[in-house]
Design an enzyme around this catalytic site. Sequence first.
Site, PDB file in Angstrom:
ATOM      1  N   SER A 113      38.713  18.405 -30.547  1.00 21.01           N
ATOM      2  CA  SER A 113      38.511  17.693 -31.808  1.00 21.01           C
ATOM      3  C   SER A 113      39.735  16.888 -32.221  1.00 21.01           C
ATOM      4  O   SER A 113      40.227  16.067 -31.472  1.00 21.01           O
ATOM      5  CB  SER A 113      38.114  18.706 -32.880  1.00 21.01           C
ATOM      6  OG  SER A 113      37.739  18.044 -34.050  1.00 21.01           O
ATOM      7  N   HIS A 114      40.239  17.180 -33.399  1.00 26.57           N
ATOM      8  CA  HIS A 114      41.356  16.434 -33.972  1.00 26.57           C
ATOM      9  C   HIS A 114      42.711  16.922 -33.463  1.00 26.57           C
ATOM     10  O   HIS A 114      43.735  16.322 -33.780  1.00 26.57           O
ATOM     11  CB  HIS A 114      41.316  16.605 -35.483  1.00 26.57           C
ATOM     12  CG  HIS A 114      41.258  18.057 -35.850  1.00 26.57           C
ATOM     13  ND1 HIS A 114      40.106  18.781 -35.709  1.00 26.57           N
ATOM     14  CD2 HIS A 114      42.204  18.907 -36.267  1.00 26.57           C
ATOM     15  CE1 HIS A 114      40.351  20.037 -36.055  1.00 26.57           C
ATOM     16  NE2 HIS A 114      41.613  20.144 -36.389  1.00 26.57           N
ATOM     17  N   ASP A 277      37.679  11.174 -36.049  1.00 30.70           N
ATOM     18  CA  ASP A 277      38.674  12.040 -35.402  1.00 30.70           C
ATOM     19  C   ASP A 277      38.606  11.933 -33.882  1.00 30.70           C
ATOM     20  O   ASP A 277      37.945  11.055 -33.336  1.00 30.70           O
ATOM     21  CB  ASP A 277      38.483  13.492 -35.857  1.00 30.70           C
ATOM     22  CG  ASP A 277      37.212  14.089 -35.286  1.00 30.70           C
ATOM     23  OD1 ASP A 277      36.255  13.320 -35.062  1.00 30.70           O
ATOM     24  OD2 ASP A 277      37.173  15.309 -35.061  1.00 30.70           O
ATOM     25  N   ASP A 279      37.082  13.471 -31.441  1.00 31.50           N
ATOM     26  CA  ASP A 279      35.794  13.484 -30.739  1.00 31.50           C
ATOM     27  C   ASP A 279      34.673  12.811 -31.526  1.00 31.50           C
ATOM     28  O   ASP A 279      33.506  12.892 -31.142  1.00 31.50           O
ATOM     29  CB  ASP A 279      35.400  14.908 -30.353  1.00 31.50           C
ATOM     30  CG  ASP A 279      35.198  15.808 -31.561  1.00 31.50           C
ATOM     31  OD1 ASP A 279      35.879  15.596 -32.588  1.00 31.50           O
ATOM     32  OD2 ASP A 279      34.369  16.733 -31.480  1.00 31.50           O
ATOM     33  N   ASP A 281      33.347  13.322 -34.571  1.00 35.14           N
ATOM     34  CA  ASP A 281      32.381  13.973 -35.461  1.00 35.14           C
ATOM     35  C   ASP A 281      32.847  14.049 -36.915  1.00 35.14           C
ATOM     36  O   ASP A 281      32.047  14.254 -37.810  1.00 35.14           O
ATOM     37  CB  ASP A 281      31.957  15.356 -34.934  1.00 35.14           C
ATOM     38  CG  ASP A 281      33.110  16.305 -34.736  1.00 35.14           C
ATOM     39  OD1 ASP A 281      34.266  15.913 -34.996  1.00 35.14           O
ATOM     40  OD2 ASP A 281      32.864  17.456 -34.312  1.00 35.14           O
ATOM     41  N   ARG A 282      34.134  13.866 -37.157  1.00 33.70           N
ATOM     42  CA  ARG A 282      34.606  13.907 -38.545  1.00 33.70           C
ATOM     43  C   ARG A 282      34.706  12.499 -39.124  1.00 33.70           C
ATOM     44  O   ARG A 282      34.768  11.521 -38.384  1.00 33.70           O
ATOM     45  CB  ARG A 282      35.998  14.537 -38.622  1.00 33.70           C
ATOM     46  CG  ARG A 282      36.034  15.958 -38.162  1.00 33.70           C
ATOM     47  CD  ARG A 282      37.388  16.560 -38.412  1.00 33.70           C
ATOM     48  NE  ARG A 282      37.370  17.969 -38.027  1.00 33.70           N
ATOM     49  CZ  ARG A 282      38.247  18.874 -38.437  1.00 33.70           C
ATOM     50  NH1 ARG A 282      39.233  18.518 -39.223  1.00 33.70           N
ATOM     51  NH2 ARG A 282      38.149  20.134 -38.049  1.00 33.70           N
ATOM     52  N   GLU A 363      30.654  19.476 -44.774  1.00 34.02           N
ATOM     53  CA  GLU A 363      31.733  20.444 -44.890  1.00 34.02           C
ATOM     54  C   GLU A 363      32.960  19.764 -45.481  1.00 34.02           C
ATOM     55  O   GLU A 363      33.181  18.564 -45.254  1.00 34.02           O
ATOM     56  CB  GLU A 363      32.103  20.995 -43.519  1.00 34.02           C
ATOM     57  CG  GLU A 363      31.034  21.812 -42.874  1.00 34.02           C
ATOM     58  CD  GLU A 363      31.558  22.472 -41.611  1.00 34.02           C
ATOM     59  OE1 GLU A 363      31.993  23.628 -41.676  1.00 34.02           O
ATOM     60  OE2 GLU A 363      31.574  21.811 -40.569  1.00 34.02           O
ATOM     61  N   SER A 365      35.772  19.999 -44.443  1.00 35.77           N
ATOM     62  CA  SER A 365      36.680  19.632 -43.355  1.00 35.77           C
ATOM     63  C   SER A 365      36.319  18.263 -42.773  1.00 35.77           C
ATOM     64  O   SER A 365      36.388  18.067 -41.564  1.00 35.77           O
ATOM     65  CB  SER A 365      36.654  20.707 -42.276  1.00 35.77           C
ATOM     66  OG  SER A 365      35.328  20.956 -41.854  1.00 35.77           O
ATOM     67  N   LYS A 376      27.985  17.179 -36.619  1.00 32.15           N
ATOM     68  CA  LYS A 376      28.409  16.258 -37.656  1.00 32.15           C
ATOM     69  C   LYS A 376      28.733  14.933 -36.980  1.00 32.15           C
ATOM     70  O   LYS A 376      28.983  14.897 -35.778  1.00 32.15           O
ATOM     71  CB  LYS A 376      29.586  16.817 -38.448  1.00 32.15           C
ATOM     72  CG  LYS A 376      30.800  17.201 -37.648  1.00 32.15           C
ATOM     73  CD  LYS A 376      31.780  17.883 -38.581  1.00 32.15           C
ATOM     74  CE  LYS A 376      33.090  18.239 -37.902  1.00 32.15           C
ATOM     75  NZ  LYS A 376      33.045  19.532 -37.216  1.00 32.15           N
TER      76      LYS A 376
HETATM   77  C1  G16 Z   1      35.270  22.508 -36.535  1.00 28.95           C
HETATM   78  C2  G16 Z   1      33.895  22.966 -36.927  1.00 28.95           C
HETATM   79  C3  G16 Z   1      33.668  22.747 -38.386  1.00 28.95           C
HETATM   80  C4  G16 Z   1      34.767  23.401 -39.189  1.00 28.95           C
HETATM   81  C5  G16 Z   1      36.113  22.890 -38.734  1.00 28.95           C
HETATM   82  C6  G16 Z   1      37.265  23.621 -39.390  1.00 28.95           C
HETATM   83  O1  G16 Z   1      35.330  21.127 -36.659  1.00 28.95           O
HETATM   84  O2  G16 Z   1      32.899  22.276 -36.198  1.00 28.95           O
HETATM   85  O3  G16 Z   1      32.428  23.279 -38.709  1.00 28.95           O
HETATM   86  O4  G16 Z   1      34.605  23.143 -40.551  1.00 28.95           O
HETATM   87  O5  G16 Z   1      36.250  23.086 -37.353  1.00 28.95           O
HETATM   88  O6  G16 Z   1      37.188  24.950 -39.018  1.00 28.95           O
HETATM   89  P1  G16 Z   1      38.367  25.953 -39.327  1.00 28.95           P
HETATM   90  O7  G16 Z   1      38.524  25.914 -40.827  1.00 28.95           O
HETATM   91  O8  G16 Z   1      37.887  27.265 -38.806  1.00 28.95           O
HETATM   92  O9  G16 Z   1      39.619  25.430 -38.656  1.00 28.95           O
HETATM   93  P2  G16 Z   1      35.888  20.250 -35.469  1.00 28.95           P
HETATM   94  O10 G16 Z   1      35.813  18.848 -35.980  1.00 28.95           O
HETATM   95  O11 G16 Z   1      37.292  20.760 -35.256  1.00 28.95           O
HETATM   96  O12 G16 Z   1      34.979  20.550 -34.321  1.00 28.95           O
END
Ligand code: G16
Length: 543
Positions: A113-114, A277, A279, A281-282, A363, A365, A376
């Site tokens: 991800s990020h 981000d 990948d 999705d954000r 979310e 996030s 997402k």
């Molecule tokens: C992932 C999850 C999200 C979550 C985020 C933060 O996002 O897919 O559902 O809200 O992590 O999670 P945490 O608070 O446990 O760090 P991504 O974009 O990193 O895949």
Amino acid sequence: MSLNTISTQPFDGQRPGTSGLRKKVKVFQQPHYLANFVQATFDSIGDFSGQTLVVGGDGRYFNREAIQIIIKMAAANGFAKVLVGQGGILSTPAASCVIRKYKAFGGLILSASHNPAGPDEDFGIKYNIGSGGPAPEAVTEAIFERTSDISHYLIAQCPDIDLDKQGSFELAGMQVEVIDPVTDYADLMQSLFDFDAIRELLAGEFSMVFDAMHAVTGPYGKTIIEGILQAPVGTVINAEPKEDFGGGHPDPNLTYAHELVDILYGDNAPAFGAASDGDGDRNMVLGDHFFVTPSDSLAVMAANATLVPGYKDGISGVARSMPTSAAADRVAAALGIDCFETPTGWKFFGNLMDAGRVTLCGEESFGTGSDHVREKDGLWAVLFWLNILAVRKESVASILNDHWQRFGRNYYSRHDYEGVDSAAAEQVLQNVRDQFTTLPGTELAGRLIKTCDDFAYTDPVDGSISKNQGVRILFEDGSRIIFRLSGTGTSGATIRVYLESYEADSDKHGLDAQDALADMITAADAISKLRQLSGRDKPTVIT
Ligand code: G16
């Protein structure tokens, strides 16, 4: 060409977190490490013989090597076909789109991800099921169980596939199709949004910037925003995906997307700014000198959904993760639809969407999405906003002010303390738990505490229960302080403190969120001894 059975031994710690298995690249590069996890996945997902697997990633360092290993293992394990994005690229929402469109058995998405990328940074892998969504906990737990007693894996011995050439190839008796990573996703976006109206908006006075942060959304943004929507060349910045994301941290928030923030808060700022981000999705959405919190973004989308062609008949329900503000709840109540509160993690929305109970999810996030895929979707959110702006012909700030006028404002902020000692982080949460019985009925930050608990969720569709999803202090007036440990970090622990306070009076909607929440911030620290235990005098990131 031969199919080899390779002996191996289990690795500790291959339990998928909030979103798959994320570790340092060097951990993944150990001989057999990735292969063990892939074999454990194949051993845990049922009979896929004769079926299709989708494979792609965010283009980060080790993406290509990992894909070659996965394709050879898919062939040896009996998949009939692999669909892979050209160059190994598929954004997470595009992978979900491709899985659904071609009725694949599932997909392996390679991303952290990020999190930063490069030889000394992070890598990740997760399995998505045939609906296109992240595997539910029962599956990720089964994969983890399997990683702890694995003794061998299957892999074809053959040359690598040329990932840069589109077309259909044969590998050890399996078909590999290298597809354009953008086309299917762009088609889906055009089926949901009024591209003519957005094109007209972009042809006028309105100006925007989309920051791809040197990550996977570069090609998607170029094709869709500058290509199909004909925004001026240069609208998409940092558009070339790099293996190290240009040395940056592609997390679209006020701290890490500072280049975009500087543009939107600078002189002659454009009307709209957005970033995605690593990948794809954000998303983060900004107006001219205006930040839209992800929680508010979800609420505004829900309230304006019928302006968007793909949602013109209304939405069936909304879901938000527990720490996300209750702004969407107020819209759902006004629309007379359900609003579900789930644990953090996109996987918890899947059942609700499959059952038709919700259309939009979000979310705090920086994630928003809908039932068009089961992830997402950053660029989708940007197009959703552009569609609203094209119809309402108002500024982002005016849309938000109008929204608060109607529904009240949920002041909201998240404070992250990254890289904290794990034991100290656990103690912070324990300090709050230790006061669960004494706090209710007392006052904190001038508010009466109603109840305290460890959030638990019972899935209304399949009845599965997820416990210990965040420590909550809930106030009589709807305000909340929540403590959670991140499930996505790769070094030490990250403590997240979520702060929320509702304000109905529109004369008081103009405050800075940190000022509006100042007493809650002080109280959160006093009650948990967060700063003392973490050794930090301020958060690493404030969003
Ligand atoms: C992932 C999850 C999200 C979550 C985020 C933060 O996002 O897919 O559902 O809200 O992590 O999670 P945490 O608070 O446990 O760090 P991504 O974009 O990193 O895949």
